[in-house]
Design an enzyme around this catalytic site. Structure first.
Site, PDB file in Angstrom:
ATOM      1  N   GLY A 138    -132.073 -15.513   8.125  1.00 15.41           N
ATOM      2  CA  GLY A 138    -131.496 -15.211   6.816  1.00 15.41           C
ATOM      3  C   GLY A 138    -130.657 -13.946   6.793  1.00 15.41           C
ATOM      4  N   GLN A 139    -130.188 -13.511   7.972  1.00 14.99           N
ATOM      5  CA  GLN A 139    -129.386 -12.283   8.038  1.00 14.99           C
ATOM      6  C   GLN A 139    -127.968 -12.561   7.544  1.00 14.99           C
ATOM      7  OE1 GLN A 139    -129.110 -10.550  11.960  1.00 14.99           O
ATOM      8  NE2 GLN A 139    -128.149  -8.671  11.190  1.00 14.99           N
ATOM      9  N   HIS A 199    -130.819  -3.753   9.751  1.00 16.63           N
ATOM     10  CA  HIS A 199    -131.374  -3.107   8.553  1.00 16.63           C
ATOM     11  C   HIS A 199    -132.805  -3.552   8.327  1.00 16.63           C
ATOM     12  CE1 HIS A 199    -129.119  -6.746   7.455  1.00 16.63           C
ATOM     13  NE2 HIS A 199    -130.003  -6.944   6.485  1.00 16.63           N
ATOM     14  N   LEU A 200    -133.619  -2.610   7.876  1.00 13.96           N
ATOM     15  CA  LEU A 200    -134.979  -2.908   7.456  1.00 13.96           C
ATOM     16  C   LEU A 200    -134.988  -2.968   5.934  1.00 13.96           C
ATOM     17  CD1 LEU A 200    -137.120  -0.431   9.628  1.00 13.96           C
ATOM     18  CD2 LEU A 200    -136.270  -2.698  10.235  1.00 13.96           C
ATOM     19  N   HIS A 201    -135.482  -4.067   5.396  1.00 16.07           N
ATOM     20  CA  HIS A 201    -135.710  -4.146   3.951  1.00 16.07           C
ATOM     21  C   HIS A 201    -137.061  -3.486   3.655  1.00 16.07           C
ATOM     22  CE1 HIS A 201    -132.679  -7.385   2.964  1.00 16.07           C
ATOM     23  NE2 HIS A 201    -132.847  -7.651   4.250  1.00 16.07           N
ATOM     24  N   ASP A 230    -130.817  -1.625  -2.319  1.00 17.31           N
ATOM     25  CA  ASP A 230    -130.157  -2.922  -2.194  1.00 17.31           C
ATOM     26  C   ASP A 230    -129.422  -3.237  -3.494  1.00 17.31           C
ATOM     27  OD1 ASP A 230    -130.742  -5.595  -0.154  1.00 17.31           O
ATOM     28  OD2 ASP A 230    -129.832  -5.959  -2.121  1.00 17.31           O
ATOM     29  N   ILE A 231    -128.220  -3.785  -3.387  1.00 23.25           N
ATOM     30  CA  ILE A 231    -127.408  -4.076  -4.570  1.00 23.25           C
ATOM     31  C   ILE A 231    -127.992  -5.225  -5.383  1.00 23.25           C
ATOM     32  CG2 ILE A 231    -125.810  -5.811  -3.633  1.00 23.25           C
ATOM     33  CD1 ILE A 231    -123.519  -4.099  -4.824  1.00 23.25           C
ATOM     34  N   ASN A 235    -134.335  -9.200   9.006  1.00 14.70           N
ATOM     35  CA  ASN A 235    -133.885 -10.563   9.253  1.00 14.70           C
ATOM     36  C   ASN A 235    -132.941 -10.574  10.453  1.00 14.70           C
ATOM     37  OD1 ASN A 235    -135.260 -11.435   6.918  1.00 14.70           O
ATOM     38  ND2 ASN A 235    -133.510 -10.895   5.618  1.00 14.70           N
TER      39      ASN A 235
HETATM   40  P1  5GP Z   1    -129.811  -9.609   4.953  1.00 13.19           P
HETATM   41  O1  5GP Z   1    -129.610 -10.858   4.136  1.00 13.19           O
HETATM   42  O2  5GP Z   1    -128.710  -9.459   5.972  1.00 13.19           O
HETATM   43  O3  5GP Z   1    -131.171  -9.448   5.542  1.00 13.19           O
HETATM   44  O4  5GP Z   1    -129.699  -8.401   3.941  1.00 13.19           O
HETATM   45  C1  5GP Z   1    -128.479  -7.913   3.478  1.00 13.19           C
HETATM   46  C2  5GP Z   1    -128.766  -7.222   2.169  1.00 13.19           C
HETATM   47  O5  5GP Z   1    -127.625  -6.446   1.820  1.00 13.19           O
HETATM   48  C3  5GP Z   1    -129.035  -8.165   1.002  1.00 13.19           C
HETATM   49  O6  5GP Z   1    -130.348  -7.930   0.485  1.00 13.19           O
HETATM   50  C4  5GP Z   1    -127.940  -7.831   0.002  1.00 13.19           C
HETATM   51  O7  5GP Z   1    -128.388  -7.849  -1.338  1.00 13.19           O
HETATM   52  C5  5GP Z   1    -127.523  -6.444   0.427  1.00 13.19           C
HETATM   53  N1  5GP Z   1    -126.147  -6.103   0.102  1.00 13.19           N
HETATM   54  C6  5GP Z   1    -125.064  -6.904   0.223  1.00 13.19           C
HETATM   55  N2  5GP Z   1    -123.941  -6.261  -0.146  1.00 13.19           N
HETATM   56  C7  5GP Z   1    -124.347  -5.000  -0.511  1.00 13.19           C
HETATM   57  C8  5GP Z   1    -123.620  -3.860  -1.000  1.00 13.19           C
HETATM   58  O8  5GP Z   1    -122.402  -3.843  -1.140  1.00 13.19           O
HETATM   59  N3  5GP Z   1    -124.373  -2.756  -1.277  1.00 13.19           N
HETATM   60  C9  5GP Z   1    -125.725  -2.733  -1.125  1.00 13.19           C
HETATM   61  N4  5GP Z   1    -126.367  -1.590  -1.447  1.00 13.19           N
HETATM   62  N5  5GP Z   1    -126.429  -3.788  -0.656  1.00 13.19           N
HETATM   63  C10 5GP Z   1    -125.734  -4.912  -0.371  1.00 13.19           C
END
Ligand code: 5GP
Length: 112
Positions: free
Chosen positions: A91-92, A98-100, A28-29, A85
């Protein structure tokens, strides 16, 4: 095209920790724990809510990949969290399933 579709297409770079024919995982970034990676299917499903019965095997595979990358990161002994999410209240922010996988620190419950 979602952000993660662009990562799958190689248009945006990512720090991959796992890849196979069905799924990839990358860091994750904006990591929320010492280890924080995302496991995503190559198939462009929006979330688990969009998965059909025919995707059941794929969903199981994603969990297996989550467990593998956690084990490879040395998280087995202390444990870790796997979360996905869904939608606005979930919170998506990226509309590609995606799975965190989070570990390396103790997690609190309930989540915020
Ligand atoms: P969500 O909030 O949809 O459950 O998770 C999306 C995740 O993607 C977040 O944890 C966010 O930090 C990550 N993310 C957003 N942009 C990028 C990116 O450009 N590269 C990577 N590796 N992760 C990203």
């Amino acid at each position: 095209m979602t952000l993660f579709a662009k990562i799958l297409a190689g248009e945006i770079p990512a720090d991959f920790v796992y890849q196979d024919e069905l799924a990839v995982a990358f860091r994750d970034i904006s990591p929320q724990a010492p280890f924080h990676a995302l496991v995503i299917p190559r198939k462009p499903l929006t979330s688990v809510a969009a998965a059909e019965q025919e995707d059941a095997g794929l969903l199981g595979h994603l969990l297996r990949v989550a467990a593998k990358i956690a084990a490879d990161a040395g998280l087995d002994e202390r444990g870790y969290r796997v979360v996905t999410n869904v939608g606005e209240d979930g919170g998506q922010t990226v509309e590609h399933l995606h799975l965190h996988v989070l570990g390396g620190r103790a997690m609190s419950w309930p989540p915020g």
